[in-house]
Design a protein around this motif. Structure first.
Motif, PDB file in Angstrom:
ATOM      1  N   GLU A 173       4.587 -17.375 -27.450  1.00  0.00           N
ATOM      2  CA  GLU A 173       3.429 -17.884 -26.260  1.00  0.00           C
ATOM      3  C   GLU A 173       4.486 -17.831 -25.156  1.00  0.00           C
ATOM      4  OE1 GLU A 173       1.409 -22.080 -25.366  1.00  0.00           O
ATOM      5  OE2 GLU A 173       0.983 -21.159 -27.086  1.00  0.00           O
ATOM      6  N   LYS A 174       5.721 -18.246 -25.114  1.00  0.00           N
ATOM      7  CA  LYS A 174       6.618 -18.101 -24.001  1.00  0.00           C
ATOM      8  C   LYS A 174       6.860 -16.725 -23.716  1.00  0.00           C
ATOM      9  CE  LYS A 174      11.435 -19.300 -22.807  1.00  0.00           C
ATOM     10  NZ  LYS A 174      12.714 -19.726 -23.237  1.00  0.00           N
ATOM     11  N   ASP A 175       7.006 -15.893 -24.601  1.00  0.00           N
ATOM     12  CA  ASP A 175       7.189 -14.455 -24.151  1.00  0.00           C
ATOM     13  C   ASP A 175       5.857 -13.807 -23.515  1.00  0.00           C
ATOM     14  OD1 ASP A 175       9.821 -14.394 -25.289  1.00  0.00           O
ATOM     15  OD2 ASP A 175       9.059 -13.387 -26.998  1.00  0.00           O
ATOM     16  N   ARG A 176       4.747 -14.303 -24.043  1.00  0.00           N
ATOM     17  CA  ARG A 176       3.774 -13.850 -23.167  1.00  0.00           C
ATOM     18  C   ARG A 176       3.490 -14.384 -21.623  1.00  0.00           C
ATOM     19  NH1 ARG A 176      -1.964 -15.384 -25.832  1.00  0.00           N
ATOM     20  NH2 ARG A 176      -1.978 -16.813 -24.453  1.00  0.00           N
ATOM     21  N   VAL A 177       3.970 -15.589 -21.700  1.00  0.00           N
ATOM     22  CA  VAL A 177       3.922 -16.315 -20.285  1.00  0.00           C
ATOM     23  C   VAL A 177       4.790 -15.552 -19.252  1.00  0.00           C
ATOM     24  CG1 VAL A 177       4.090 -18.379 -18.794  1.00  0.00           C
ATOM     25  CG2 VAL A 177       2.960 -18.375 -20.860  1.00  0.00           C
ATOM     26  N   GLU A 178       6.054 -15.220 -19.883  1.00  0.00           N
ATOM     27  CA  GLU A 178       7.078 -14.693 -19.081  1.00  0.00           C
ATOM     28  C   GLU A 178       6.673 -13.303 -18.514  1.00  0.00           C
ATOM     29  OE1 GLU A 178      10.730 -15.403 -21.126  1.00  0.00           O
ATOM     30  OE2 GLU A 178      10.723 -17.520 -20.872  1.00  0.00           O
ATOM     31  N   THR A 179       6.128 -12.545 -19.467  1.00  0.00           N
ATOM     32  CA  THR A 179       5.683 -11.226 -19.115  1.00  0.00           C
ATOM     33  C   THR A 179       4.652 -10.896 -18.490  1.00  0.00           C
ATOM     34  OG1 THR A 179       4.790 -10.784 -21.443  1.00  0.00           O
ATOM     35  CG2 THR A 179       7.126 -10.292 -21.131  1.00  0.00           C
ATOM     36  N   SER A 180       3.783 -11.823 -18.110  1.00  0.00           N
ATOM     37  CA  SER A 180       2.661 -11.492 -17.283  1.00  0.00           C
ATOM     38  C   SER A 180       2.736 -11.663 -15.820  1.00  0.00           C
ATOM     39  CB  SER A 180       1.490 -12.541 -17.772  1.00  0.00           C
ATOM     40  OG  SER A 180       1.693 -14.027 -17.651  1.00  0.00           O
ATOM     41  N   ILE A 181       1.914 -11.114 -15.128  1.00  0.00           N
ATOM     42  CA  ILE A 181       2.315 -11.037 -13.549  1.00  0.00           C
ATOM     43  C   ILE A 181       1.867 -12.454 -13.253  1.00  0.00           C
ATOM     44  CG2 ILE A 181       1.403 -10.020 -11.624  1.00  0.00           C
ATOM     45  CD1 ILE A 181       1.014  -7.657 -13.081  1.00  0.00           C
ATOM     46  N   LEU A 182       0.784 -12.876 -13.595  1.00  0.00           N
ATOM     47  CA  LEU A 182       0.222 -14.260 -13.144  1.00  0.00           C
ATOM     48  C   LEU A 182       0.342 -15.151 -14.292  1.00  0.00           C
ATOM     49  CD1 LEU A 182      -3.133 -13.435 -11.831  1.00  0.00           C
ATOM     50  CD2 LEU A 182      -1.230 -13.934 -10.422  1.00  0.00           C
ATOM     51  N   PRO A 183       0.869 -16.430 -13.958  1.00  0.00           N
ATOM     52  CA  PRO A 183       0.728 -17.341 -15.026  1.00  0.00           C
ATOM     53  C   PRO A 183      -0.370 -17.588 -15.821  1.00  0.00           C
ATOM     54  CG  PRO A 183       1.901 -18.207 -12.827  1.00  0.00           C
ATOM     55  CD  PRO A 183       1.186 -17.056 -12.544  1.00  0.00           C
ATOM     56  N   LEU A 184      -0.492 -17.851 -17.131  1.00  0.00           N
ATOM     57  CA  LEU A 184      -1.361 -17.928 -18.007  1.00  0.00           C
ATOM     58  C   LEU A 184      -2.408 -19.003 -17.620  1.00  0.00           C
ATOM     59  CD1 LEU A 184      -2.588 -16.234 -20.338  1.00  0.00           C
ATOM     60  CD2 LEU A 184      -1.527 -17.731 -21.961  1.00  0.00           C
ATOM     61  N   LYS A 185      -1.840 -20.086 -17.174  1.00  0.00           N
ATOM     62  CA  LYS A 185      -2.880 -21.159 -16.867  1.00  0.00           C
ATOM     63  C   LYS A 185      -3.778 -20.823 -15.811  1.00  0.00           C
ATOM     64  CE  LYS A 185       0.655 -23.770 -13.917  1.00  0.00           C
ATOM     65  NZ  LYS A 185       1.483 -24.889 -13.499  1.00  0.00           N
ATOM     66  N   TYR A 186      -3.253 -20.066 -14.641  1.00  0.00           N
ATOM     67  CA  TYR A 186      -3.911 -19.722 -13.579  1.00  0.00           C
ATOM     68  C   TYR A 186      -5.155 -18.510 -14.068  1.00  0.00           C
ATOM     69  CZ  TYR A 186      -0.624 -22.170 -10.621  1.00  0.00           C
ATOM     70  OH  TYR A 186       0.238 -22.685  -9.992  1.00  0.00           O
ATOM     71  N   VAL A 187      -4.846 -18.002 -14.955  1.00  0.00           N
ATOM     72  CA  VAL A 187      -5.926 -16.728 -15.499  1.00  0.00           C
ATOM     73  C   VAL A 187      -7.007 -17.798 -16.234  1.00  0.00           C
ATOM     74  CG1 VAL A 187      -6.372 -14.975 -17.195  1.00  0.00           C
ATOM     75  CG2 VAL A 187      -4.174 -14.953 -15.652  1.00  0.00           C
ATOM     76  N   ASP A 188      -6.364 -18.576 -16.888  1.00  0.00           N
ATOM     77  CA  ASP A 188      -7.523 -19.712 -17.714  1.00  0.00           C
ATOM     78  C   ASP A 188      -8.277 -20.307 -16.964  1.00  0.00           C
ATOM     79  OD1 ASP A 188      -6.592 -18.519 -20.329  1.00  0.00           O
ATOM     80  OD2 ASP A 188      -5.096 -20.318 -20.497  1.00  0.00           O
ATOM     81  N   LEU A 189      -7.730 -20.644 -15.719  1.00  0.00           N
ATOM     82  CA  LEU A 189      -8.501 -21.439 -14.590  1.00  0.00           C
ATOM     83  C   LEU A 189      -9.667 -20.723 -13.966  1.00  0.00           C
ATOM     84  CD1 LEU A 189      -9.027 -24.182 -13.287  1.00  0.00           C
ATOM     85  CD2 LEU A 189      -7.189 -23.394 -11.398  1.00  0.00           C
ATOM     86  N   VAL A 190      -9.102 -19.337 -13.712  1.00  0.00           N
ATOM     87  CA  VAL A 190     -10.335 -18.582 -12.950  1.00  0.00           C
ATOM     88  C   VAL A 190     -11.387 -18.194 -13.875  1.00  0.00           C
ATOM     89  CG1 VAL A 190     -10.461 -16.301 -12.076  1.00  0.00           C
ATOM     90  CG2 VAL A 190      -8.361 -17.694 -11.478  1.00  0.00           C
ATOM     91  N   GLU A 191     -10.860 -18.075 -15.196  1.00  0.00           N
ATOM     92  CA  GLU A 191     -11.766 -17.545 -16.186  1.00  0.00           C
ATOM     93  C   GLU A 191     -12.736 -18.825 -16.471  1.00  0.00           C
ATOM     94  OE1 GLU A 191     -11.844 -15.868 -20.691  1.00  0.00           O
ATOM     95  OE2 GLU A 191     -10.156 -16.941 -20.180  1.00  0.00           O
ATOM     96  N   ASP A 192     -12.202 -20.102 -16.736  1.00  0.00           N
ATOM     97  CA  ASP A 192     -13.102 -21.402 -16.694  1.00  0.00           C
ATOM     98  C   ASP A 192     -14.063 -21.498 -15.602  1.00  0.00           C
ATOM     99  OD1 ASP A 192     -11.878 -21.764 -19.213  1.00  0.00           O
ATOM    100  OD2 ASP A 192     -10.616 -23.171 -18.482  1.00  0.00           O
ATOM    101  N   ILE A 193     -13.636 -21.279 -14.289  1.00  0.00           N
ATOM    102  CA  ILE A 193     -14.430 -21.281 -13.247  1.00  0.00           C
ATOM    103  C   ILE A 193     -15.371 -20.192 -13.304  1.00  0.00           C
ATOM    104  CG2 ILE A 193     -14.650 -20.830 -10.776  1.00  0.00           C
ATOM    105  CD1 ILE A 193     -11.611 -22.281 -10.608  1.00  0.00           C
ATOM    106  N   PHE A 194     -15.228 -19.103 -13.446  1.00  0.00           N
ATOM    107  CA  PHE A 194     -16.327 -17.983 -13.758  1.00  0.00           C
ATOM    108  C   PHE A 194     -17.071 -18.012 -14.760  1.00  0.00           C
ATOM    109  CE2 PHE A 194     -17.603 -13.652 -15.088  1.00  0.00           C
ATOM    110  CZ  PHE A 194     -18.008 -13.404 -14.114  1.00  0.00           C
ATOM    111  N   HIS A 195     -16.687 -18.755 -16.141  1.00  0.00           N
ATOM    112  CA  HIS A 195     -17.809 -19.389 -17.097  1.00  0.00           C
ATOM    113  C   HIS A 195     -18.581 -20.326 -16.263  1.00  0.00           C
ATOM    114  CE1 HIS A 195     -15.380 -16.956 -20.016  1.00  0.00           C
ATOM    115  NE2 HIS A 195     -16.615 -16.730 -20.401  1.00  0.00           N
ATOM    116  N   ALA A 196     -18.056 -21.694 -15.618  1.00  0.00           N
ATOM    117  CA  ALA A 196     -19.079 -22.423 -15.136  1.00  0.00           C
ATOM    118  C   ALA A 196     -19.909 -21.754 -14.083  1.00  0.00           C
ATOM    119  CB  ALA A 196     -18.084 -23.377 -14.590  1.00  0.00           C
TER     120      ALA A 196
END
Length: 156
Positions: A5-28
Motif C-alpha cells: 500500500e505504501k509503494d502504491r501511494v508513493e508511485t502514484s501521481i495523485l495521493p490515493l486519498k484524493y482519488v478515492d474522494l473524487v470517486e466518492d463524490i462522483f458516485h454520490a
C-alpha cells in the motif's frame, strides 16, 4: 501488505486519498441523478397511466412495464449506494437487474402479442424467438445468481 500500500501511494501521481474522494463524490452525484430519474419516471408513469385509453388492457400493461423500469433504476441506485458501504460493486445486484430487465421484456413482448391480432407470421415468429431467448437469459442469470451465492457461502 502495508508495504504494498505504501509503494502504491508513493508511485502514484495523485495521493490515493484524493482519488478515492473524487470517486466518492462522483458516485454520490450519480446516486442523486439516479434518484431524480427514478422520481421523474414515477411521476411520468402515473401521468401516462391516467391518460392511457383504454385503461384495460393498454394502461395496465404500460403501468406494469413502467413500474419494472423504475425498479431497475432503483436497483442500479442501490448498487451505487452499496459501493459506498462495501467498497466494491456486487455481482449479485447486477444479475438481479438483468433478470428484472429480461422479465420486463418478456412481459412487453407477450402483451404486444396479445393486443395485436393482425401480426404477420414473420413478426409473430420473431416475437416468439425474443420471448424464448429472454426466457433462456432469465434461466442463465438465475443460475449465475445461484452459483454466486453458493460461492459466497463456501468462502465464509
Amino acid at each position: 501488505m502495508a508495504k504494498e500500500e505504501k509503494d502504491r501511494v508513493e508511485t502514484s501521481i495523485l495521493p490515493l486519498k484524493y482519488v478515492d474522494l473524487v470517486e466518492d463524490i462522483f458516485h454520490a452525484v450519480l446516486a442523486i441523478a439516479l434518484f431524480a430519474i427514478g422520481v421523474g419516471a414515477f411521476f411520468f408513469s402515473i401521468k401516462r397511466l391516467l391518460e392511457t385509453a383504454p385503461f384495460f388492457p393498454n394502461g395496465m400493461i404500460q403501468g406494469v412495464n413502467d413500474i419494472l423500469f423504475i425498479v431497475i433504476i432503483l436497483e442500479i441506485l442501490r448498487t451505487v449506494i452499496s459501493r459506498f458501504t462495501d467498497g466494491v460493486y456486487q455481482l449479485d445486484k447486477f444479475l438481479i437487474i438483468g433478470v428484472i430487465a429480461a422479465v420486463r421484456h418478456i412481459l412487453t413482448v407477450g402483451a404486444s402479442l396479445t393486443l395485436e391480432s393482425g401480426k404477420s407470421d414473420t413478426a409473430f415468429e420473431r416475437a416468439i424467438y425474443e420471448m424464448g431467448l429472454n426466457a433462456l437469459i432469465v434461466v442463465a442469470l438465475v443460475f449465475a445468481i445461484f452459483m454466486s451465492k453458493s460461492a459466497h457461502r463456501k468462502a465464509k
